[in-house]
Motif scaffolding. Structure first.
Motif: not given
Length: 159
Positions: A10-11, A15-18, A38-41, A58-59
């Motif tokens: 989550k942390s 950070e990525i989303l900021k 939710k998308e990232l996790l 990456f995804c």
């Protein structure tokens, strides 16, 4: 440079989303929300660190696809879709090649010799130039009415 893979949490996701990119790359800015977390996790996201610092992510799969691409039938199952993001502080500094090579090796371990596919906004000249240098070829164009995207494919036997 010593890149390593770490599980997303989550942390790190927050950070990525900021992250904030300068124009025109601000197209890639995100908003910190329950939906974006939710998308990232809950999907196939991985984080890359360089000597203890968050370097990028990456995804694979659907998360790496531009939704409008399904209307153009550009996403076949015999290719591995890769989405990626480099930390804003790392962009434009010559770090992209090492980052991509790291991702390629992970993808090959995970998926074998399937071709790799990226979808990139046409204004992102730096990324397109790097992808072409790394062996990707433009195979399709698609538009969501606001942005033109290139679909680019690389055969892994070109590594």
């Amino acid at each position: 440079m010593k890149l390593s893979l770490r599980p997303i949490n989550k942390s790190i996701a927050e950070e990525i989303l900021k992250w904030k990119y300068d124009p025109p790359y601000d197209f890639y800015n995100n908003r910190l929300s329950d939906e974006s977390l939710k998308e990232l996790l809950e999907n196939n996201y991985y984080t890359v660190f360089n000597e203890g610092e968050l370097f990028g992510f990456f995804c694979y799969g659907k998360s790496a696809q531009v939704p409008i691409g399904h209307q153009y039938s550009v996403y076949r199952d015999d290719q591995v879709d890769i989405g990626l993001g480099l930390a804003p502080i790392q962009t434009g500094r010559g770090n992209g090649k090492a980052f991509l090579e790291f991702i390629f090796h992970h993808a090959i371990k995970k998926f074998g010799n399937k071709p790799l596919r990226l979808t990139v906004a046409n204004f992102n000249k730096r990324a397109i130039h790097l992808y072409e240098k790394m062996g990707f070829e433009k195979t399709k164009e698609l538009s969501n009415g606001h942005t033109l995207f290139f679909v680019m494919v690389k055969n892994v036997d070109c590594l």
